[in-house]
Scaffold this motif. Sequence first.
Motif, PDB file in Angstrom:
ATOM      1  N   PRO A 297      83.034  16.027  52.610  1.00  0.00           N
ATOM      2  CA  PRO A 297      83.812  16.294  53.834  1.00  0.00           C
ATOM      3  C   PRO A 297      83.476  17.664  54.419  1.00  0.00           C
ATOM      4  O   PRO A 297      84.308  18.585  54.466  1.00  0.00           O
ATOM      5  N   ILE A 298      82.231  17.822  54.856  1.00  0.00           N
ATOM      6  CA  ILE A 298      81.791  19.088  55.442  1.00  0.00           C
ATOM      7  C   ILE A 298      81.040  18.815  56.731  1.00  0.00           C
ATOM      8  O   ILE A 298      80.629  17.686  57.008  1.00  0.00           O
ATOM      9  N   GLN A 299      80.873  19.853  57.514  1.00  0.00           N
ATOM     10  CA  GLN A 299      80.069  19.760  58.722  1.00  0.00           C
ATOM     11  C   GLN A 299      79.285  21.059  58.885  1.00  0.00           C
ATOM     12  O   GLN A 299      79.720  22.122  58.439  1.00  0.00           O
ATOM     13  N   SER A 300      78.122  20.966  59.488  1.00  0.00           N
ATOM     14  CA  SER A 300      77.276  22.137  59.663  1.00  0.00           C
ATOM     15  C   SER A 300      77.306  22.610  61.103  1.00  0.00           C
ATOM     16  O   SER A 300      77.496  21.825  62.029  1.00  0.00           O
ATOM     17  N   ALA A 301      77.123  23.908  61.269  1.00  0.00           N
ATOM     18  CA  ALA A 301      77.073  24.508  62.605  1.00  0.00           C
ATOM     19  C   ALA A 301      75.849  25.411  62.674  1.00  0.00           C
ATOM     20  O   ALA A 301      75.659  26.281  61.809  1.00  0.00           O
ATOM     21  N   GLN A 302      75.020  25.201  63.675  1.00  0.00           N
ATOM     22  CA  GLN A 302      73.795  25.974  63.832  1.00  0.00           C
ATOM     23  C   GLN A 302      74.078  27.282  64.566  1.00  0.00           C
ATOM     24  O   GLN A 302      74.788  27.313  65.568  1.00  0.00           O
TER      25      GLN A 302
END
Length: 313
Positions: A297-302
């Motif tokens: 349950p994670i999300q990445s941000a550039q």
Amino acid sequence: MSSENNSAHEEAANWFVRLESERASEGDWLAFEAWLASPRNKAAYEALEATMGAVDAQRGALEAQLKPAVTRVRVPVTAWTAAAAGLAAAIAAFVLFGPSKPQEFAYAAPASETRTITLPDNSVLQLNRGASVRVRLDAQSRSVVLERGEASFSVQHDVARPFEVAIGDVTVRDVGTEFDVVRAQTYTTVTVREGRVAVSLANGQAAGLGAGEQARIDRASGDVAVSQANADDAFGWQSGRLVYHAASLAQVVEDLNRYSPKPIVIADSHAAALRFTGVLIIDDPAVMLRRLEAFLPIQSAQHADRIELRSRP
């Protein structure tokens, strides 16, 4: 030479023959380590290692020089006779030819692919992406410094020249086996697939590892934890996969950073507490991140200078 020192040299030669045998057992190695604890014995064995290492570099010339003399010897060939003859030959070679010059090499793997190197002693190094090592071979020893990343070692058996890998304050000592080493920012791991190695730290801690065992060293505290491990999982990167069993997200991210041109960081404590069990196929870093997001349950941000991983709201 005193009779006491002569006895130590005879025992050293006997140990050399005994440990060179394919029948050498773990009990033999433990008994050898106990024998080696004596400073007199250690000095005798190091002298034997030095002469045997020197003669190995000049084996062809030595055989040509000594063959006529050897054919005139008419004595029973026992283990000690063979050891004494070998030791005499080694001493003769050392006097005739002197020690060989050290060989030094530096190797690195690009971020895009692994690299396999066969050393002059026929040991094989495999470097994971982005890894780099320095190698030094001489008549008495074989040493490697793992400067960064991960590497596996298939070591050619040579009791006369132990094989050592230095990873910061950690040293792995071996005479012939197969093992994998990871040098990460916060930890070092040593995993043995075949044979046995000795792991020692600058703080005095030490551990012996056999096949199917792994040592994990915390680089901040210097603590060593030894556990059972699936060695094939540790070598999985060679076939293009990373295998995890309840690994912290921090450990997974350290691995991913070997492949990512932009550093990946964990941005919140909830994400940092996550653990991952599964397999990641080594691919484009962006693809690997998407697969990890599908599992956790994670999300990445550039960002311009980094990639942040956060818990999903």
